[in-house]
Motif scaffolding. Structure first.
Motif, PDB file in Angstrom:
ATOM      1  N   GLN A  38       0.824  -1.214   0.000  1.00  0.00           N
ATOM      2  CA  GLN A  38       0.000   0.000   0.000  1.00  0.00           C
ATOM      3  C   GLN A  38       0.856   1.262   0.000  1.00  0.00           C
ATOM      4  N   SER A  39       2.018   1.194   0.611  1.00  0.00           N
ATOM      5  CA  SER A  39       2.910   2.360   0.659  1.00  0.00           C
ATOM      6  C   SER A  39       3.688   2.535  -0.644  1.00  0.00           C
ATOM      7  N   LYS A  40       3.478   1.615  -1.602  1.00  0.00           N
ATOM      8  CA  LYS A  40       4.163   1.601  -2.901  1.00  0.00           C
ATOM      9  C   LYS A  40       5.628   1.189  -2.799  1.00  0.00           C
ATOM     10  N   TRP A  41       6.045   0.762  -1.615  1.00  0.00           N
ATOM     11  CA  TRP A  41       7.432   0.315  -1.453  1.00  0.00           C
ATOM     12  C   TRP A  41       7.747  -0.841  -2.391  1.00  0.00           C
ATOM     13  N   HIS A  42       6.853  -1.798  -2.465  1.00  0.00           N
ATOM     14  CA  HIS A  42       7.100  -2.988  -3.269  1.00  0.00           C
ATOM     15  C   HIS A  42       7.216  -2.629  -4.748  1.00  0.00           C
ATOM     16  N   ARG A  43       6.370  -1.718  -5.203  1.00  0.00           N
ATOM     17  CA  ARG A  43       6.437  -1.274  -6.598  1.00  0.00           C
ATOM     18  C   ARG A  43       7.751  -0.538  -6.865  1.00  0.00           C
ATOM     19  N   GLN A  44       8.180   0.282  -5.909  1.00  0.00           N
ATOM     20  CA  GLN A  44       9.438   1.016  -6.080  1.00  0.00           C
ATOM     21  C   GLN A  44      10.623   0.056  -6.168  1.00  0.00           C
ATOM     22  N   GLN A  45      10.600  -0.988  -5.365  1.00  0.00           N
ATOM     23  CA  GLN A  45      11.676  -1.968  -5.434  1.00  0.00           C
ATOM     24  C   GLN A  45      11.658  -2.697  -6.784  1.00  0.00           C
ATOM     25  N   ALA A  46      10.473  -2.996  -7.285  1.00  0.00           N
ATOM     26  CA  ALA A  46      10.363  -3.635  -8.600  1.00  0.00           C
ATOM     27  C   ALA A  46      10.904  -2.725  -9.700  1.00  0.00           C
ATOM     28  N   LEU A  47      10.630  -1.441  -9.572  1.00  0.00           N
ATOM     29  CA  LEU A  47      11.159  -0.474 -10.547  1.00  0.00           C
ATOM     30  C   LEU A  47      12.682  -0.415 -10.492  1.00  0.00           C
ATOM     31  N   ILE A  48      13.233  -0.451  -9.279  1.00  0.00           N
ATOM     32  CA  ILE A  48      14.699  -0.470  -9.140  1.00  0.00           C
ATOM     33  C   ILE A  48      15.271  -1.701  -9.829  1.00  0.00           C
ATOM     34  N   HIS A  49      14.646  -2.858  -9.601  1.00  0.00           N
ATOM     35  CA  HIS A  49      15.129  -4.089 -10.238  1.00  0.00           C
ATOM     36  C   HIS A  49      15.066  -3.968 -11.760  1.00  0.00           C
ATOM     37  N   ALA A  50      13.988  -3.363 -12.265  1.00  0.00           N
ATOM     38  CA  ALA A  50      13.848  -3.216 -13.712  1.00  0.00           C
ATOM     39  C   ALA A  50      14.883  -2.254 -14.282  1.00  0.00           C
ATOM     40  N   GLU A  51      15.072  -1.129 -13.610  1.00  0.00           N
ATOM     41  CA  GLU A  51      15.996  -0.116 -14.139  1.00  0.00           C
ATOM     42  C   GLU A  51      17.444  -0.582 -14.051  1.00  0.00           C
ATOM     43  N   VAL A  52      17.797  -1.228 -12.951  1.00  0.00           N
ATOM     44  CA  VAL A  52      19.145  -1.794 -12.852  1.00  0.00           C
ATOM     45  C   VAL A  52      19.306  -2.903 -13.878  1.00  0.00           C
ATOM     46  N   GLY A  53      18.280  -3.735 -14.015  1.00  0.00           N
ATOM     47  CA  GLY A  53      18.326  -4.832 -14.961  1.00  0.00           C
ATOM     48  C   GLY A  53      18.517  -4.374 -16.394  1.00  0.00           C
ATOM     49  N   LEU A  54      17.889  -3.256 -16.743  1.00  0.00           N
ATOM     50  CA  LEU A  54      18.007  -2.751 -18.109  1.00  0.00           C
ATOM     51  C   LEU A  54      19.449  -2.408 -18.470  1.00  0.00           C
ATOM     52  N   LYS A  55      20.232  -2.016 -17.480  1.00  0.00           N
ATOM     53  CA  LYS A  55      21.617  -1.622 -17.759  1.00  0.00           C
ATOM     54  C   LYS A  55      22.521  -2.818 -18.040  1.00  0.00           C
ATOM     55  N   VAL A  56      22.056  -4.013 -17.697  1.00  0.00           N
ATOM     56  CA  VAL A  56      22.852  -5.212 -17.975  1.00  0.00           C
ATOM     57  C   VAL A  56      22.100  -6.185 -18.878  1.00  0.00           C
ATOM     58  N   ALA A  57      20.925  -5.783 -19.353  1.00  0.00           N
ATOM     59  CA  ALA A  57      20.043  -6.694 -20.082  1.00  0.00           C
ATOM     60  C   ALA A  57      20.673  -7.210 -21.371  1.00  0.00           C
ATOM     61  N   SER A  58      20.303  -8.412 -21.724  1.00  0.00           N
ATOM     62  CA  SER A  58      20.712  -8.982 -23.005  1.00  0.00           C
ATOM     63  C   SER A  58      19.757  -8.489 -24.092  1.00  0.00           C
ATOM     64  N   ASP A  59      20.131  -8.718 -25.349  1.00  0.00           N
ATOM     65  CA  ASP A  59      19.252  -8.330 -26.456  1.00  0.00           C
ATOM     66  C   ASP A  59      17.909  -9.046 -26.358  1.00  0.00           C
ATOM     67  N   ALA A  60      17.920 -10.255 -25.818  1.00  0.00           N
ATOM     68  CA  ALA A  60      16.688 -11.040 -25.732  1.00  0.00           C
ATOM     69  C   ALA A  60      15.753 -10.529 -24.636  1.00  0.00           C
ATOM     70  N   THR A  61      16.328 -10.078 -23.518  1.00  0.00           N
ATOM     71  CA  THR A  61      15.481  -9.670 -22.389  1.00  0.00           C
ATOM     72  C   THR A  61      15.111  -8.189 -22.420  1.00  0.00           C
ATOM     73  N   ARG A  62      15.887  -7.371 -23.140  1.00  0.00           N
ATOM     74  CA  ARG A  62      15.701  -5.915 -23.048  1.00  0.00           C
ATOM     75  C   ARG A  62      14.312  -5.424 -23.489  1.00  0.00           C
ATOM     76  N   PRO A  63      13.788  -5.850 -24.639  1.00  0.00           N
ATOM     77  CA  PRO A  63      12.499  -5.281 -25.067  1.00  0.00           C
ATOM     78  C   PRO A  63      11.366  -5.512 -24.063  1.00  0.00           C
TER      79      PRO A  63
END
Length: 313
Positions: free
Chosen positions: A242-267
């Motif tokens: 409810q505090s949006k903490w969980h969503r913020q953590q998911a966004l962090i995982h996505a944004e960090v992940g994008l910086k190391v993503a493979s061509d297959a996972t990036r889109p």
């Protein structure tokens, strides 16, 4: 605990152990690590400002046990995740075939490392984690299953089991080190296990979750993260959602992940990142439609889909 010279063919495993006021539990945990079968174990410990005798105990252990090294910490890091981040950065793992993480208060089954080393080879994956058995002071033992089939984006919203079950290849450790060094956002991820999982999966590397529990996971009043069994943990997690903490953590995982993503996972990851970053109704409904890919356990997929659709998540 005794020194021994293992056969050369045994995998060399460096175990990174983070401690903080864990003196009463450490003897059981360290014994279970040093007595692991079928591997050559080395333990690297970093304490985070303990005041309960932990520092004296680990230093005394290191003076007697050549397989144990204690790394000095400049000052308290402030959290278990932060302590693990600097332990991952600073520990010398150059001669390790594999690297494991350990909490201070668990007990490992005797063949945990041997079993997971074999799984890494057999499955040709970069890392392995597992289900756990939670136990409390009254002797209650509960299987906590983490091995529901992986989903395309489960790494955005959940870990593959506690970090204390992780066994990783040197490539994983090197990648995580690079991310921690180069991307300040990564350090804002509040759970090191979830961050590591996200980095590996975003990279497109394989991760196996073992159904067999390999860690007895101690439940006590000082757990940083409990085993998520029962009503009280569920309510606590709902408040975080409810505090949006969980969503913020998911966004962090996505944004960090994008910086190391493979061509297959990036889109796909780019799309998920955009949907999570936009709180509009259209994005919310589109994100809710992806709920089947966000969690491993079927019940959790239903719940997160409903929470997203209602605007709670």
């Amino acid at each position: 605990m005794h020194s021994h010279n293992p056969p050369a063919h045994q995998p060399r495993v460096t175990v990174l152990l983070a401690t903080f006021n864990g003196r009463r539990w450490l003897p059981d945990q360290v014994t279970s690590i040093l007595n692991q079968r079928g591997v050559a174990v080395r333990v690297v410990i970093m304490d985070d400002g303990s005041v309960d005798g932990t520092v004296d105990w680990i230093n005394d252990l290191a003076s007697r046990e050549p397989r144990v090294t204690v790394l000095p910490a400049d000052e308290p890091s402030g959290s278990a995740a932060a302590n693990f981040y600097r332990l991952i950065e600073r520990a010398d793992t150059h001669d390790a075939d594999l690297v494991a993480l350990a909490d201070q208060d668990d007990i490992w089954v005797p063949d945990k490392l041997e079993r997971h080393a074999e799984l890494i080879l057999a499955r040709r994956v970069a890392a392995v984690s597992s289900s756990i058995t939670s136990f409390d002071a009254d002797g209650r033992r509960t299987l906590v299953r983490k091995s529901y089939p992986q989903r395309r984006f489960d790494y955005l919203t959940e870990s593959p089991g506690p970090g204390s079950t992780f066994l990783m290849t040197p490539a994983v450790v090197a990648l995580v080190r690079d991310v921690l060094r180069d991307d300040p956002l990564a350090r804002t991820a509040e759970y090191h296990d979830s961050l590591i999982y996200a980095i590996v999966r975003a990279r497109g590397w394989g991760w196996h979750i073992d159904a067999e529990p390999t860690v007895d996971y101690r439940q006590h009043e000082n757990n940083v993260m409990g085993s998520n069994v029962g009503g009280a943990p569920a309510l606590a997690r709902l408040r975080l959602i409810q505090s949006k903490w969980h969503r913020q953590q998911a966004l962090i995982h996505a944004e960090v992940g994008l910086k190391v993503a493979s061509d297959a996972t990036r889109p796909g990851l780019q799309r998920m990142n955009s949907l999570m970053a936009d709180t509009g109704v259209r994005s919310r409904l589109a994100l809710a439609a992806t709920a089947g890919s966000l969690r491993r356990r079927p019940r959790d997929r239903f719940v997160i889909g409903a929470l997203i659709a209602c605007g709670v998540w």
